[in-house]
Design a protein around this motif. Structure first.
Motif, PDB file in Angstrom:
ATOM      1  N   GLY A  10      -4.910   7.947  -7.056  1.00 60.54           N
ATOM      2  CA  GLY A  10      -3.419   8.165  -7.612  1.00 60.54           C
ATOM      3  C   GLY A  10      -3.365   9.554  -7.921  1.00 60.54           C
ATOM      4  N   ASP A  31      -5.985   5.738   4.011  1.00 64.61           N
ATOM      5  CA  ASP A  31      -5.990   4.560   3.657  1.00 64.61           C
ATOM      6  C   ASP A  31      -7.103   3.825   3.630  1.00 64.61           C
ATOM      7  OD1 ASP A  31      -5.530   1.625   3.730  1.00 64.61           O
ATOM      8  OD2 ASP A  31      -4.024   1.769   5.541  1.00 64.61           O
ATOM      9  N   VAL A  32      -7.680   3.332   2.526  1.00 60.35           N
ATOM     10  CA  VAL A  32      -8.647   2.685   2.361  1.00 60.35           C
ATOM     11  C   VAL A  32      -9.345   1.512   3.460  1.00 60.35           C
ATOM     12  CG1 VAL A  32     -10.326   1.336   0.795  1.00 60.35           C
ATOM     13  CG2 VAL A  32      -8.831   3.253  -0.226  1.00 60.35           C
ATOM     14  N   GLU A  62     -13.769   9.144  -5.301  1.00 60.92           N
ATOM     15  CA  GLU A  62     -12.688   7.970  -5.913  1.00 60.92           C
ATOM     16  C   GLU A  62     -11.757   7.679  -4.841  1.00 60.92           C
ATOM     17  OE1 GLU A  62     -10.103   9.093  -9.020  1.00 60.92           O
ATOM     18  OE2 GLU A  62      -9.706   7.208  -9.591  1.00 60.92           O
ATOM     19  N   LEU A  83      -7.897  -1.157  -6.967  1.00 57.52           N
ATOM     20  CA  LEU A  83      -7.536  -0.890  -5.622  1.00 57.52           C
ATOM     21  C   LEU A  83      -7.563  -2.256  -5.013  1.00 57.52           C
ATOM     22  CD1 LEU A  83      -7.895   0.365  -2.843  1.00 57.52           C
ATOM     23  CD2 LEU A  83     -10.402   0.396  -2.957  1.00 57.52           C
ATOM     24  N   PRO A  87      -6.397  10.720 -12.590  1.00 56.88           N
ATOM     25  CA  PRO A  87      -7.062  10.848 -14.053  1.00 56.88           C
ATOM     26  C   PRO A  87      -8.335  10.602 -14.022  1.00 56.88           C
ATOM     27  CG  PRO A  87      -5.521   8.855 -13.476  1.00 56.88           C
ATOM     28  CD  PRO A  87      -5.315   9.791 -12.274  1.00 56.88           C
ATOM     29  N   ILE A  88      -8.754   9.581 -13.429  1.00 55.24           N
ATOM     30  CA  ILE A  88     -10.368   9.193 -13.465  1.00 55.24           C
ATOM     31  C   ILE A  88     -11.066  10.391 -12.597  1.00 55.24           C
ATOM     32  CG2 ILE A  88     -11.991   7.646 -12.445  1.00 55.24           C
ATOM     33  CD1 ILE A  88      -9.769   6.280 -14.179  1.00 55.24           C
ATOM     34  N   SER A 144      -8.433   5.307  -3.984  1.00 59.20           N
ATOM     35  CA  SER A 144      -7.033   5.062  -4.651  1.00 59.20           C
ATOM     36  C   SER A 144      -7.051   5.829  -5.866  1.00 59.20           C
ATOM     37  CB  SER A 144      -6.956   3.457  -4.837  1.00 59.20           C
ATOM     38  OG  SER A 144      -7.655   3.031  -5.693  1.00 59.20           O
ATOM     39  N   ASP A 159      -6.477   8.757  -1.564  1.00 56.21           N
ATOM     40  CA  ASP A 159      -5.244   7.964  -1.733  1.00 56.21           C
ATOM     41  C   ASP A 159      -4.313   8.052  -0.794  1.00 56.21           C
ATOM     42  OD1 ASP A 159      -4.054   6.642  -4.705  1.00 56.21           O
ATOM     43  OD2 ASP A 159      -2.715   6.852  -3.008  1.00 56.21           O
ATOM     44  N   ILE A 160      -3.752   6.776  -0.334  1.00 57.12           N
ATOM     45  CA  ILE A 160      -2.717   6.636   0.762  1.00 57.12           C
ATOM     46  C   ILE A 160      -1.341   7.470   0.345  1.00 57.12           C
ATOM     47  CG2 ILE A 160      -1.733   4.380  -0.048  1.00 57.12           C
ATOM     48  CD1 ILE A 160      -1.812   3.550   2.792  1.00 57.12           C
ATOM     49  N   LYS A 177       0.997  -1.326  -0.004  1.00 61.03           N
ATOM     50  CA  LYS A 177       0.124   0.020  -0.215  1.00 61.03           C
ATOM     51  C   LYS A 177       0.795   1.040  -0.052  1.00 61.03           C
ATOM     52  CE  LYS A 177      -1.085  -0.091   4.840  1.00 61.03           C
ATOM     53  NZ  LYS A 177      -2.003  -0.181   5.891  1.00 61.03           N
TER      54      LYS A 177
HETATM   55  C1  LIG Z   1      -2.031   1.742  -9.991  1.00 61.58           C
HETATM   56  S1  LIG Z   1      -2.422   3.042  -9.065  1.00 61.58           S
HETATM   57  C2  LIG Z   1      -3.762   3.481  -9.627  1.00 61.58           C
HETATM   58  C3  LIG Z   1      -4.247   5.231  -9.574  1.00 61.58           C
HETATM   59  C4  LIG Z   1      -5.587   5.662 -10.136  1.00 61.58           C
HETATM   60  N1  LIG Z   1      -6.667   4.928  -9.632  1.00 61.58           N
HETATM   61  C5  LIG Z   1      -5.450   5.419 -11.521  1.00 61.58           C
HETATM   62  O1  LIG Z   1      -6.297   4.712 -12.274  1.00 61.58           O
HETATM   63  O2  LIG Z   1      -4.575   6.025 -12.311  1.00 61.58           O
HETATM   64  C6  LIG Z   1      -2.817   2.408  -7.431  1.00 61.58           C
HETATM   65  C7  LIG Z   1      -2.947   3.573  -6.703  1.00 61.58           C
HETATM   66  O3  LIG Z   1      -3.839   2.870  -5.361  1.00 61.58           O
HETATM   67  C8  LIG Z   1      -3.366   3.497  -4.187  1.00 61.58           C
HETATM   68  N2  LIG Z   1      -3.437   2.660  -2.988  1.00 61.58           N
HETATM   69  C9  LIG Z   1      -2.782   1.461  -2.751  1.00 61.58           C
HETATM   70  N3  LIG Z   1      -3.320   0.865  -1.716  1.00 61.58           N
HETATM   71  C10 LIG Z   1      -4.046   1.728  -0.935  1.00 61.58           C
HETATM   72  C11 LIG Z   1      -4.899   2.036   0.140  1.00 61.58           C
HETATM   73  N4  LIG Z   1      -4.883   0.989   1.219  1.00 61.58           N
HETATM   74  N5  LIG Z   1      -5.512   3.189   0.559  1.00 61.58           N
HETATM   75  C12 LIG Z   1      -5.644   4.191  -0.334  1.00 61.58           C
HETATM   76  N6  LIG Z   1      -4.696   3.970  -1.656  1.00 61.58           N
HETATM   77  C13 LIG Z   1      -4.167   2.987  -1.841  1.00 61.58           C
HETATM   78  C14 LIG Z   1      -1.688   3.720  -4.298  1.00 61.58           C
HETATM   79  O4  LIG Z   1      -1.351   4.822  -3.424  1.00 61.58           O
HETATM   80  C15 LIG Z   1      -1.944   4.245  -5.790  1.00 61.58           C
HETATM   81  O5  LIG Z   1      -1.761   5.318  -6.237  1.00 61.58           O
END
Ligand SMILES: C[S@@+](CC[C@H](N)C(=O)[O-])C[C@H]1O[C@@H](n2cnc3c(N)ncnc32)[C@H](O)[C@@H]1O
Length: 270
Positions: A59, A106-107, A55, A126, A62-63, A57, A80-81, A14
């Motif tokens: 990142g 943190d989700v 939304e 996610l 973009p979404i 996670s 997002d974390i 994460k």
């Molecule tokens: C592959 S990126 C995708 C970002 C965005 N959704 C996109 O499609 O461009 C995955 C994201 O999930 C976030 N993430 C992973 N575990 C998480 C958690 N437990 N809580 C919040 N965000 C988390 C990461 O920090 C990262 O920004």
């Protein structure tokens, strides 16, 4: 085929995006293949005009941006974390303001975000960061807790076929993807809950490396049902979700030919 390199494990997935990956990730988002993943997910979410959208996670956003550009009257919160990914999202927001709010969280533990009670909750990639089914359930629960009664959830979850297809995926609109379970065995035998590593090589040679856990699409669906969602259904990405005039976009066809994820929809009961 056997793994062609020694794959290192990553201990805390994460936090893996909390480094300088945000800039490389933004470059990846500009490729036809990844842009298509974003656009087609935004199309799959559909009409959110006038609605409150969360939304998880998000990142670099973009979404969130895609939804806000398509539906300016929507109120969008991205969470997002990774403060690094959110710093990039905020930098883009400052340069081209859309009115999106970004919050760190943190989700697994954050509960209601910015007051909760959203009409729509979305998350694109996610569930693959849950290291076990307890974490998977916590993520599903946070989705549930943030929705109003009758609200809808739209996720993109990793696609089982994509995960199991091969170590070196062919070039997709200029992007080559190396993926394998870190155990080193054949990807076709990837087991539920196994950690996998993905290297995305961009047209300019930069590489984005990430790790995730493999969860079957059906497991993700059942987890949603176990926390109270209903009408949960998996839906493959298809060109049907975009207007006919856009179906010849080469990025869209390359993504739909070989998508890395599947749409998972569900509703919270009234
Ligand atoms: C592959 S990126 C995708 C970002 C965005 N959704 C996109 O499609 O461009 C995955 C994201 O999930 C976030 N993430 C992973 N575990 C998480 C958690 N437990 N809580 C919040 N965000 C988390 C990461 O920090 C990262 O920004």
């Amino acid at each position: 085929m056997k793994a062609q390199e020694v794959l290192k494990t990553h201990s805390d997935l994460k936090y893996q995006y909390n480094n300088d990956i945000a800039n490389v990730f933004e470059e990846y988002l500009k490729t036809d293949y990844r842009r298509a993943a974003k656009d087609l997910f935004v199309a799959a979410v559909g009409d959110v005009a006038g609605q409150r959208v969360l939304e998880l996670s998000c990142g670099t956003g973009p979404i969130a941006r895609g939804l806000k550009q398509a539906y300016p009257s929507a109120s969008i919160v991205g969470s997002d974390i990774s403060s690094g990914m959110l710093a990039k999202a905020k930098e883009i927001e400052a340069a081209e303001p859309l009115g999106i709010q970004y919050l760190v969280g943190d989700v697994m533990t954050q509960g209601a975000v910015g007051g909760g009670n959203y009409d729509v909750v979305v998350a694109h990639c996610l569930f693959c960061y849950a290291k076990d089914k307890t974490e998977l359930r916590n993520m599903a629960q946070t989705c549930y807790d943030n929705l109003r009664s009758g609200g809808r959830l739209v996720l993109a979850v990793n696609n089982d076929v994509w995960t199991r297809t091969s170590i070196m995926q062919p070039y997709r609109a200029g992007v080559s993807i190396f993926q394998a379970p870190i155990s080193g065995h054949d990807p076709v035998d990837t087991q539920e809950g196994e950690q996998c590593k993905v290297n995305v090589k961009l047209p300019d040679g930069q590489t984005e490396t990430s790790w995730h856990y493999h969860w079957e699409e059906q497991t993700c669906l059942q987890m949603l049902e176990s926390v109270g969602f209903f009408q949960a259904k998996l839906e493959p990405f298809s060109l049907e979700i975009v207007p006919p005039s856009q179906r010849f976009d080469p990025g869209y066809t390359s993504f739909v030919d070989f998508p890395f994820s599947t749409i998972l929809r569900a509703r919270k009961p009234e």
